[in-house]
Design a protein around this motif. Structure first.
Motif, PDB file in Angstrom:
ATOM      1  N   ARG A  75       6.233  59.212  47.303  1.00  9.74           N
ATOM      2  CA  ARG A  75       7.046  60.433  47.333  1.00  9.74           C
ATOM      3  C   ARG A  75       7.634  60.739  45.962  1.00  9.74           C
ATOM      4  O   ARG A  75       7.710  61.909  45.564  1.00  9.74           O
ATOM      5  CB  ARG A  75       8.175  60.271  48.352  1.00  9.74           C
ATOM      6  N   PHE A  76       8.044  59.718  45.235  1.00 10.39           N
ATOM      7  CA  PHE A  76       8.619  59.918  43.903  1.00 10.39           C
ATOM      8  C   PHE A  76       7.606  60.561  42.963  1.00 10.39           C
ATOM      9  O   PHE A  76       7.884  61.573  42.302  1.00 10.39           O
ATOM     10  CB  PHE A  76       9.099  58.569  43.358  1.00 10.39           C
ATOM     11  N   PHE A  77       6.406  59.994  42.900  1.00 12.42           N
ATOM     12  CA  PHE A  77       5.387  60.534  42.002  1.00 12.42           C
ATOM     13  C   PHE A  77       4.875  61.890  42.477  1.00 12.42           C
ATOM     14  O   PHE A  77       4.438  62.706  41.664  1.00 12.42           O
ATOM     15  CB  PHE A  77       4.229  59.547  41.859  1.00 12.42           C
ATOM     16  N   MET A  78       4.902  62.127  43.782  1.00 13.91           N
ATOM     17  CA  MET A  78       4.478  63.444  44.269  1.00 13.91           C
ATOM     18  C   MET A  78       5.364  64.536  43.696  1.00 13.91           C
ATOM     19  O   MET A  78       4.864  65.548  43.178  1.00 13.91           O
ATOM     20  CB  MET A  78       4.530  63.464  45.799  1.00 13.91           C
ATOM     21  N   TRP A  79       6.674  64.353  43.722  1.00 15.27           N
ATOM     22  CA  TRP A  79       7.571  65.379  43.179  1.00 15.27           C
ATOM     23  C   TRP A  79       7.493  65.442  41.664  1.00 15.27           C
ATOM     24  O   TRP A  79       7.594  66.522  41.078  1.00 15.27           O
ATOM     25  CB  TRP A  79       9.001  65.094  43.629  1.00 15.27           C
ATOM     26  N   THR A  89      -4.522  59.447  39.946  1.00 15.06           N
ATOM     27  CA  THR A  89      -5.488  58.573  40.634  1.00 15.06           C
ATOM     28  C   THR A  89      -5.224  57.111  40.316  1.00 15.06           C
ATOM     29  O   THR A  89      -5.277  56.241  41.200  1.00 15.06           O
ATOM     30  CB  THR A  89      -6.915  58.967  40.235  1.00 15.06           C
ATOM     31  N   ALA A  90      -4.928  56.819  39.040  1.00 17.40           N
ATOM     32  CA  ALA A  90      -4.612  55.433  38.666  1.00 17.40           C
ATOM     33  C   ALA A  90      -3.342  54.953  39.371  1.00 17.40           C
ATOM     34  O   ALA A  90      -3.288  53.814  39.872  1.00 17.40           O
ATOM     35  CB  ALA A  90      -4.457  55.336  37.150  1.00 17.40           C
ATOM     36  N   LEU A  91      -2.322  55.800  39.416  1.00 15.90           N
ATOM     37  CA  LEU A  91      -1.091  55.418  40.117  1.00 15.90           C
ATOM     38  C   LEU A  91      -1.336  55.236  41.610  1.00 15.90           C
ATOM     39  O   LEU A  91      -0.722  54.368  42.248  1.00 15.90           O
ATOM     40  CB  LEU A  91      -0.017  56.481  39.879  1.00 15.90           C
ATOM     41  N   THR A  92      -2.223  56.053  42.165  1.00 16.57           N
ATOM     42  CA  THR A  92      -2.546  55.904  43.594  1.00 16.57           C
ATOM     43  C   THR A  92      -3.173  54.546  43.870  1.00 16.57           C
ATOM     44  O   THR A  92      -2.865  53.893  44.875  1.00 16.57           O
ATOM     45  CB  THR A  92      -3.491  57.034  44.029  1.00 16.57           C
ATOM     46  N   ILE A  93      -4.054  54.106  42.959  1.00 14.55           N
ATOM     47  CA  ILE A  93      -4.678  52.785  43.148  1.00 14.55           C
ATOM     48  C   ILE A  93      -3.635  51.680  43.075  1.00 14.55           C
ATOM     49  O   ILE A  93      -3.637  50.736  43.879  1.00 14.55           O
ATOM     50  CB  ILE A  93      -5.773  52.584  42.083  1.00 14.55           C
ATOM     51  N   ILE A  94      -2.703  51.798  42.126  1.00 19.13           N
ATOM     52  CA  ILE A  94      -1.653  50.788  42.004  1.00 19.13           C
ATOM     53  C   ILE A  94      -0.757  50.780  43.242  1.00 19.13           C
ATOM     54  O   ILE A  94      -0.401  49.712  43.778  1.00 19.13           O
ATOM     55  CB  ILE A  94      -0.828  51.053  40.730  1.00 19.13           C
ATOM     56  N   ILE A  95      -0.393  51.965  43.713  1.00 22.86           N
ATOM     57  CA  ILE A  95       0.480  52.047  44.889  1.00 22.86           C
ATOM     58  C   ILE A  95      -0.228  51.526  46.144  1.00 22.86           C
ATOM     59  O   ILE A  95       0.400  50.897  47.002  1.00 22.86           O
ATOM     60  CB  ILE A  95       0.953  53.496  45.077  1.00 22.86           C
ATOM     61  N   MET A  96      -1.530  51.750  46.237  1.00 25.58           N
ATOM     62  CA  MET A  96      -2.260  51.213  47.390  1.00 25.58           C
ATOM     63  C   MET A  96      -2.308  49.679  47.346  1.00 25.58           C
ATOM     64  O   MET A  96      -2.271  49.015  48.390  1.00 25.58           O
ATOM     65  CB  MET A  96      -3.671  51.788  47.429  1.00 25.58           C
ATOM     66  N   LEU A 151      -3.398  70.334  44.149  1.00 29.13           N
ATOM     67  CA  LEU A 151      -3.885  69.352  45.123  1.00 29.13           C
ATOM     68  C   LEU A 151      -3.652  67.923  44.659  1.00 29.13           C
ATOM     69  O   LEU A 151      -3.624  67.004  45.478  1.00 29.13           O
ATOM     70  CB  LEU A 151      -5.386  69.568  45.382  1.00 29.13           C
ATOM     71  N   ALA A 152      -3.529  67.726  43.344  1.00 30.08           N
ATOM     72  CA  ALA A 152      -3.355  66.372  42.821  1.00 30.08           C
ATOM     73  C   ALA A 152      -2.069  65.719  43.327  1.00 30.08           C
ATOM     74  O   ALA A 152      -2.104  64.571  43.799  1.00 30.08           O
ATOM     75  CB  ALA A 152      -3.407  66.403  41.298  1.00 30.08           C
ATOM     76  N   PRO A 153      -0.900  66.385  43.276  1.00 32.95           N
ATOM     77  CA  PRO A 153       0.295  65.731  43.828  1.00 32.95           C
ATOM     78  C   PRO A 153       0.222  65.489  45.325  1.00 32.95           C
ATOM     79  O   PRO A 153       0.848  64.554  45.836  1.00 32.95           O
ATOM     80  CB  PRO A 153       1.422  66.718  43.486  1.00 32.95           C
ATOM     81  N   LEU A 154      -0.541  66.322  46.051  1.00 35.83           N
ATOM     82  CA  LEU A 154      -0.633  66.128  47.501  1.00 35.83           C
ATOM     83  C   LEU A 154      -1.373  64.849  47.857  1.00 35.83           C
ATOM     84  O   LEU A 154      -1.287  64.386  48.998  1.00 35.83           O
ATOM     85  CB  LEU A 154      -1.320  67.333  48.146  1.00 35.83           C
ATOM     86  N   GLY A 155      -2.127  64.287  46.883  1.00 36.06           N
ATOM     87  CA  GLY A 155      -2.776  63.005  47.147  1.00 36.06           C
ATOM     88  C   GLY A 155      -1.784  61.895  47.407  1.00 36.06           C
ATOM     89  O   GLY A 155      -2.083  60.943  48.136  1.00 36.06           O
ATOM     90  N   PHE A 156      -0.583  62.005  46.830  1.00 38.01           N
ATOM     91  CA  PHE A 156       0.445  61.001  47.095  1.00 38.01           C
ATOM     92  C   PHE A 156       1.014  61.133  48.514  1.00 38.01           C
ATOM     93  O   PHE A 156       1.613  60.180  49.016  1.00 38.01           O
ATOM     94  CB  PHE A 156       1.588  61.134  46.082  1.00 38.01           C
ATOM     95  N   TYR A 157       0.879  62.305  49.108  1.00 37.74           N
ATOM     96  CA  TYR A 157       1.429  62.524  50.443  1.00 37.74           C
ATOM     97  C   TYR A 157       0.500  62.017  51.545  1.00 37.74           C
ATOM     98  O   TYR A 157       0.919  61.847  52.680  1.00 37.74           O
ATOM     99  CB  TYR A 157       1.719  64.004  50.643  1.00 37.74           C
ATOM    100  N   LEU A 158      -0.761  61.789  51.192  1.00 36.47           N
ATOM    101  CA  LEU A 158      -1.698  61.284  52.193  1.00 36.47           C
ATOM    102  C   LEU A 158      -1.300  59.870  52.609  1.00 36.47           C
ATOM    103  O   LEU A 158      -0.882  59.060  51.770  1.00 36.47           O
ATOM    104  CB  LEU A 158      -3.113  61.255  51.615  1.00 36.47           C
TER     105      LEU A 158
END
Length: 487
Positions: free
Chosen positions: A465-469, A313-320, A253-260
């Motif tokens: 998408r890059f980090f998801m894969w 999670t940290a990368l998600t915050i940066i990407i947001m 489920l962690a990589p799917l967070g990047f797809y949201l």
């Protein structure tokens, strides 16, 4: 008549045989009582049963494993249910069987003789064997079969939990007698597993036995013992379905967070929820494992997965933050425009923000339709001047100024009035042109800022998408690594 006679003869023979056997049993019971009284009249079970004090008493030991009652990994204690067979010769318990009507063996309580509990104890705790009868033969051979529950210390190595194997030692030896007084031998090369009751958690892969002779620092005499090594293999199905498989599913489920989508507001919440779920599973594993330096394999998998989820999670915050740069941010650098927007977006099939493959195809169809001739026919009521560029309006104004100079007002009233009207009209045109230019510049600025924000959003989407894969590949290889180490 013959049948009735044969039946009568059979009945007489049966009654005679039963009487003979009953008389024999009665005779043997009488001789056994007499033998028992004579053997134990002056017998003492406090000393070694040897005639010469320099003689070594040889005891043969055989262990039959019946059941594993408990394997306490946290306290490192193995509780097992055993059948212990010990055999030795007693020099004071012999008789001539011919003097006792051929009586070659009797069964007596074990507390009447020198018992196992006086000779040997197992490692750690050892419950007293049940006071069962022993078999005493005419030549002094004593055979004692007794059940016992042993608690043995077992060094538990949980490095590969739940795919681990353990080796627990059951050591039997004398506490007080040295090897010059009592010597112990193993009757078989391994423990007997023929009556073993299958355990729900452990598989038995062998129970080899070996004799050891140890000389301690306190004493010069040797102390022999027999050590049975119980080789256990854990059945991992329970832990796979209850600890490992849920962790594997949660980690995906962690990589799917990047797809949201970033506008959903659930990207960070998903990562935190997954992290808390893995923490609960890790606490369950830690409660059942001993507090040793060796981290279990499943614990390493949990730690690696939690680290990966924390990083995601940290990368998600940066990407947001990149996604919500907006119009106030700097333009996208040239290298990012080339690497991310031109190449990576094509590799990961990322389209413009708010665009997908179907909308892109629909836009292409609309463009091709608009490019066709007579696609947008001109209506009779349309105003041609509305489509003229501002440059033509400026040219028209300058032409009027040249055609009607300011000096034309002198002496010509009517023409002067017309000229003033024309000049006034030109002034209105000039103000209108300025307003239109201001509105056009605002629109251009707005479009430029909007295009800048759209570019940053596309950069954020490509990075998602890059980090998801990347994280999908990491989860896959971690799972393969765990399964590979298990075998």
């Amino acid at each position: 008549m013959n049948t009735s006679l044969a039946f009568d003869i059979f009945c007489v023979a049966f009654i005679f045989t039963a009487g003979m056997l009953s008389g024999a049993n009665a005779a043997q019971g009488k001789y056994a009582q007499l033998l028992f009284n004579e053997l134990f009249q002056d017998y003492s079970n406090a000393l070694r049963p040897v005639e010469d004090t320099d003689t070594v008493l040889n005891v043969t030991l055989q262990i039959t494993l019946s059941q594993i009652k408990d394997m306490d990994e946290r306290n490192q204690i193995l509780t097992a249910y055993l059948w212990i067979r010990q055999t030795w010769y007693d020099a004071y318990l012999k008789w001539d069987k011919d003097q006792y009507d051929g009586l070659d063996s009797i069964r007596i309580p074990s507390n009447l003789i020198v018992s196992f509990s006086s000779f040997f104890r197992a490692d750690d705790d050892f419950s007293e064997p049940v006071n069962t009868n022993i078999v005493l033969r005419y030549d002094g051979k004593i055979t004692w079969d007794a059940p016992a529950i042993t608690k043995s210390s077992c060094v538990v190595d949980v490095s590969y939990f739940p795919f681990d194997s353990q080796q627990c030692n059951l050591t039997f030896g004398s506490w007080t007698y040295n090897g010059n007084q009592v010597d112990i031998f193993n009757s078989l090369d391994s423990g007997d597993l023929s009556d073993f009751i299958e355990d729900v958690e452990w598989e038995i892969h062998g129970m080899p036995a070996i004799k050891n002779v140890i000389t301690y620092g306190c004493c010069s005499e040797p102390y022999p013992d027999v050590t049975f090594t119980l080789i256990l293999k854990r059945k991992s199905s329970f832990y796979i379905f209850n600890l490992l498989l849920p962790c594997l599913l949660i980690s995906f489920l962690a990589p799917l967070g990047f797809y949201l989508p970033a506008d959903s507001g659930e990207k960070v919440s998903l990562g935190v929820t997954v992290l808390l779920a893995l923490t609960v599973f890790q606490l369950m594993v830690a409660e059942s494992m001993p507090p040793s330096e060796n981290v279990p394999l499943i614990g390493k998998y949990y730690i690696a997965t939690m680290t990966m989820i924390t990083a995601s999670t940290a990368l998600t915050i940066i990407i947001m933050n990149i996604h919500y740069c907006g119009s106030g941010a700097k333009p996208v650098p040239q290298w990012a425009r080339v690497v991310i927007l031109d190449y990576m977006s094509k590799i990961f099939f990322v389209y413009d923000v708010g665009e997908n493959c179907t909308s892109s195809q629909r836009a292409k169809e609309q463009d091709s339709y608009l490019k066709k001739p007579n696609a947008c026919p001109k209506g009779p009521g349309q105003y041609e001047g509305a489509r003229q560029p501002l440059a033509k309006i400026r040219n028209h104004e300058s032409t009027l100024k040249k055609k009607f100079p300011e000096g034309v007002n002198n002496g010509y009233g009517l023409q002067g009035e017309n000229t003033r009207d024309i000049v006034s009209c030109c002034s209105c045109y000039r103000i209108l042109i300025k307003n239109i230019e201001y509105i056009a510049s605002c629109v251009r600025r707005h479009k430029a800022n909007h295009a800048k924000g759209v570019e940053w959003k596309k950069v954020a989407k490509v990075m998602d998408r890059f980090f998801m894969w990347i994280f999908f590949i990491m989860v896959f290889f971690m799972s393969v690594l765990v399964i590979g180490k298990a075998h």
